[in-house]
Design an enzyme around this catalytic site. Structure first.
Site, PDB file in Angstrom:
ATOM      1  N   LEU A  33      10.853 -61.585   9.083  1.00  0.00           N
ATOM      2  CA  LEU A  33      10.113 -62.170   8.037  1.00  0.00           C
ATOM      3  C   LEU A  33      11.226 -62.319   7.006  1.00  0.00           C
ATOM      4  O   LEU A  33      12.137 -61.860   6.825  1.00  0.00           O
ATOM      5  CB  LEU A  33       9.234 -60.596   7.316  1.00  0.00           C
ATOM      6  N   HIS A  37       6.723 -65.211   3.843  1.00  0.00           N
ATOM      7  CA  HIS A  37       5.752 -64.180   4.578  1.00  0.00           C
ATOM      8  C   HIS A  37       5.360 -63.156   3.474  1.00  0.00           C
ATOM      9  O   HIS A  37       4.317 -62.727   3.590  1.00  0.00           O
ATOM     10  CB  HIS A  37       6.465 -63.537   5.782  1.00  0.00           C
ATOM     11  N   LYS A 149       3.632 -74.522   4.481  1.00  0.00           N
ATOM     12  CA  LYS A 149       4.755 -75.104   5.243  1.00  0.00           C
ATOM     13  C   LYS A 149       4.475 -75.518   6.450  1.00  0.00           C
ATOM     14  O   LYS A 149       4.649 -76.541   6.959  1.00  0.00           O
ATOM     15  CB  LYS A 149       5.950 -74.162   5.523  1.00  0.00           C
ATOM     16  N   ASP A 150       3.491 -74.780   7.407  1.00  0.00           N
ATOM     17  CA  ASP A 150       3.073 -75.165   8.592  1.00  0.00           C
ATOM     18  C   ASP A 150       1.624 -75.860   8.109  1.00  0.00           C
ATOM     19  O   ASP A 150       0.679 -75.260   8.739  1.00  0.00           O
ATOM     20  CB  ASP A 150       2.889 -73.824   9.526  1.00  0.00           C
ATOM     21  N   GLN A 153      -0.867 -76.501  11.229  1.00  0.00           N
ATOM     22  CA  GLN A 153      -1.276 -75.151  11.763  1.00  0.00           C
ATOM     23  C   GLN A 153      -2.365 -74.970  10.722  1.00  0.00           C
ATOM     24  O   GLN A 153      -3.337 -74.333  11.297  1.00  0.00           O
ATOM     25  CB  GLN A 153      -0.266 -74.284  11.832  1.00  0.00           C
TER      26      GLN A 153
HETATM   27  O1  PAF Z   1       2.963 -69.397  12.041  1.00  0.00           O
HETATM   28  C1  PAF Z   1       3.087 -68.444  12.788  1.00  0.00           C
HETATM   29  O2  PAF Z   1       4.054 -67.488  12.646  1.00  0.00           O
HETATM   30  C2  PAF Z   1       2.452 -68.590  14.080  1.00  0.00           C
HETATM   31  O3  PAF Z   1       2.148 -69.768  14.543  1.00  0.00           O
HETATM   32  C3  PAF Z   1       1.048 -67.634  14.179  1.00  0.00           C
HETATM   33  C4  PAF Z   1       0.137 -68.143  13.121  1.00  0.00           C
HETATM   34  C5  PAF Z   1       1.584 -66.214  13.605  1.00  0.00           C
HETATM   35  C6  PAF Z   1       0.406 -67.619  15.491  1.00  0.00           C
HETATM   36  O4  PAF Z   1       1.499 -67.039  16.578  1.00  0.00           O
END
Ligand code: PAF
Length: 280
Positions: A33, A37, A149-150, A153
């Site tokens: 972390l 996070h 950032k992601d 996703q």
């Molecule tokens: O972003 C991340 O850390 C991962 O892709 C997640 C969302 C925890 C899924 O494993």
């Protein structure tokens, strides 16, 4: 902070909280972390009574030549940081708990993963969506917080939630940056002192693209060239530079009403990603 390792125990705690009338937010992570996070934990706290962090280095989202084995794991430091940010529970399942023998279900989107990281990391997003749905089923949250950032996703999880009618609101947390602009990432720990300097070029390239757009450039070839030059001059290697529509994630030829720039680059052996809003 309660520490929970099984799905059954997590579901039991969630049921108790829900019966007591609490709302639950989850922040899924793979641990190691950092401030990024922790800002998501703080954001979750603003929206829900109970905050659950999950730490699970999900093997199914790593390719065979990727960094699953070397991925930074530091659960003691992680726990202390989560406690300091008043996290109510930490869900930390084992691989066997998440993927018992005979596990065979996959959650797969067909369009959004055909861009950006999805094109370079085969199977990555199937791993992500499958594990995120399992984490949601374990934690039973009304809210889930994911970092911008992601970006791909975030968009993929949002689409999965919409397509599958999951009763979970997805909240986006802004990217947290070091003073020089480098986006916080667990993978920054891999960088040596020279690579750390070169890594700044990713953010510098994104900022340059935004400057060019602000001064009237709409041709995305020019934007991509400008970004590539900055990264290569710093000694990093471009995996992709893209100017995309922020919802469809499709590459744009011309910057229109909405546009985002996204970059993946190898700094040494470390692959870093970042993105910026160009227009919205
Ligand atoms: O972003 C991340 O850390 C991962 O892709 C997640 C969302 C925890 C899924 O494993």
């Amino acid at each position: 902070m309660e520490k929970i390792e099984t799905i059954g125990a997590m579901q039991q705690l969630a049921r108790k909280w829900l019966l007591e009338g609490h709302t639950i937010a989850v922040v899924p992570t793979m641990g190691a972390l950092h401030q990024g996070h922790l800002s998501l934990i703080d954001l979750a706290r603003q929206h829900a009574d109970k905050v659950v962090a999950t730490i699970f280095v999900n093997p199914t989202q790593f390719g065979p030549n990727e960094d699953f084995d070397g991925y930074p794991r530091n659960s003691e430091a992680d726990e202390l940081q989560l406690q300091a940010h008043l996290t109510d529970a930490l869900f930390m399942p084992t691989s066997k708990e998440m993927y018992p023998d005979g596990f065979e279900t996959r959650v797969e989107l067909t369009r959004l993963p055909l861009h950006l990281c999805g094109m370079r990391r085969e199977g990555h997003f199937v791993g992500v969506t499958t594990v995120v749905l399992k984490l949601f089923n374990a934690v039973q949250p009304q809210l889930a917080v994911f970092g911008e950032k992601d970006y791909q996703q975030l968009m993929i999880v949002r689409k999965m939630v919409r397509d599958l009618n999951l009763p979970v609101e997805i909240i986006a947390g802004p990217t947290v940056r070091a003073e020089d602009g480098l986006a916080m990432s667990s993978r920054n720990r891999y960088l040596d002192i020279h690579e750390r300097k070169a890594a700044i070029s990713i953010y510098q390239a994104l900022v340059r693209a935004r400057q060019l757009v602000n001064s009237g450039t709409v041709d995305t070839i020019i934007l991509r060239q400008a970004m590539t030059e900055i990264i290569e001059q710093a000694g990093a290697n471009v995996d992709y530079v893209a100017v995309i529509h922020p919802e469809s994630l499709e590459e744009l030829n011309v910057v229109g009403a909405k546009a985002h720039a996204a970059i993946a680059a190898f700094v040494g052996r470390t692959r870093l990603i970042d993105n910026i809003r160009l227009k919205d």
